[in-house]
Scaffold this motif. Structure first.
Motif, short mmCIF file in Angstrom:
data_model
loop_
_atom_site.label_atom_id
_atom_site.label_comp_id
_atom_site.label_asym_id
_atom_site.label_seq_id
_atom_site.Cartn_x
_atom_site.Cartn_y
_atom_site.Cartn_z
N ASP A 12 0.84 -1.20 0.00
CA ASP A 12 0.00 0.00 0.00
C ASP A 12 0.87 1.25 0.00
OD1 ASP A 12 -2.24 -1.56 0.06
OD2 ASP A 12 -2.86 -1.02 2.09
N GLY A 37 -0.59 -4.27 2.84
CA GLY A 37 -2.04 -4.25 2.62
C GLY A 37 -2.50 -5.45 1.83
N ALA A 94 -1.32 -1.02 -4.27
CA ALA A 94 -2.50 -0.16 -4.14
C ALA A 94 -2.05 1.27 -3.91
CB ALA A 94 -3.37 -0.64 -2.98
N ILE A 106 -8.89 4.30 -3.65
CA ILE A 106 -7.85 3.30 -3.87
C ILE A 106 -7.84 2.86 -5.33
CG2 ILE A 106 -7.00 1.00 -3.22
CD1 ILE A 106 -8.37 1.24 -0.56
#
Ligand code: RIB
Ligand code: NA
Length: 312
Positions: A12, A37, A94, A106
């Motif tokens: 992430d 993530g 992401a 996102i």
């Protein structure tokens, strides 16, 4: 294992801004962080942080950061024997923008997660069929998630399915292969066509989903809590105390990981209480920046959340 997750692992990249940018616009951010993530990994790590014995079935690429992801699983106590690596593509990533109101947007690039196959599920047969709870999402191919749910269900394992990210045209077998289906508002909208504007519409959507074949449906409604529908619960709104949200990224995953923990480790805790407790765990995760790093451990939680159920 208490909880086995078959799903996505992601890196992430999180930028914090005052507000979300509009199309075509560049704006200043004020902070950046990288976190571990991916919905699957998040849910697995949440359950592990509460004290569940967990294992992840997933797929990574092979770059510098992937070793960190494996290291992270090890640090939080997630078994990673079934997290394999490919050099065909990069790991999932992401790009996340968190604005001052705590909301996020996102962009998820699945990468290696799309190479997690039914063959990988087959290799994990023993792990999956002996788990207490198996959890799946949609960050990996639908066929992979469905194979895992079917295998678990046919072995008598309790199954939880989180249809996220949102998908249209879900294979109808998903509904009969999970004991609990847990979706957020937009996911429930995609699955039912019902516009979720309030608790009433959430209750309607939950009932529609239940009629497709799943025993229990939970629709999470952010700061309003969640709606629980089952044979015993008629669209009950389970509220959550209000908090000042800093970063809601992964809050749904925190809820699901906690729910899986309670099903696996406190099976006699009434579902309504498990949902109430999981709501609180998720709301605590919203009060810190980041994804997995914001998930509380058992020792950081109020004692009543970890207390064994009082059996009558
Ligand atoms: O549910 C939140 C997760 O979705 C993030 O960790 C990000 O990886 C995206 O996949
Ligand atoms: Na957070």
């Amino acid at each position: 294992m208490d909880v086995v997750v078959v799903g996505g692992c992601t890196r992430d990249l999180v930028s914090f801004t005052q507000r979300q940018p509009r199309p075509g616009e560049s704006i200043h951010g004020n902070k950046f962080l990288m976190d571990f993530g991916g919905k699957g990994a998040n849910q697995c790590v949440m359950a592990a942080k509460l004290g569940a014995k967990t294992a992840m079935v997933g797929k990574l690429g092979k770059d510098f950061y992937d070793d960190k992801t494996l290291e992270n699983f090890e640090n939080v106590g997630v078994n990673k024997d079934h997290v394999s690596q490919t050099d065909e593509t990069s790991s999932g990533v992401a790009s996340i923008i968190v604005s001052e109101d705590g909301q996020n947007s996102i962009v998820y690039v699945a990468g290696a997660n799309l190479l997690l196959s039914e063959g990988d599920v087959a290799k994990a047969t023993e792990l999956i069929s002996n788990a207490k709870v198996v959890l799946c999402q949609l960050e990996v191919p639908q066929a992979t998630s469905l194979a895992a749910l079917k295998l678990a269900k046919s072995s008598g394992v309790f199954t939880i399915f989180n249809p996220a990210p949102a998908a249209e045209n879900l294979d109808a077998d998903f509904y009969t292969s999970c004991d609990i289906l847990c979706a957020n508002e937009s996911e429930a909208e995609w699955l039912t066509g019902v516009t979720l504007s309030d608790v009433d519409s959430a209750q309607r959507a939950a009932e529609m989903l239940r009629r497709k074949g799943c025993e229990t449906v939970i629709i999470t409604l952010g700061d309003r809590g969640s709606v629980l529908t089952s044979a015993q619960h008629d669209g009950v709104l389970v509220p959550v105390s209000s908090i000042k949200a800093v970063d809601t990224t992964g809050a749904g995953d925190s809820f699901l990981g906690a729910l899986a923990y309670y099903r696996a480790l406190m099976p006699t805790l009434p579902l309504l209480d498990a949902v109430t407790r999981a709501n609180t765990v998720a709301s605590i995760s919203c009060q810190a920046a980041g994804t997995q790093s914001s998930f509380p451990t058992a020792s950081q939680l109020p004692k009543d959340l970890m207390a064994a159920p009082v059996n009558h």
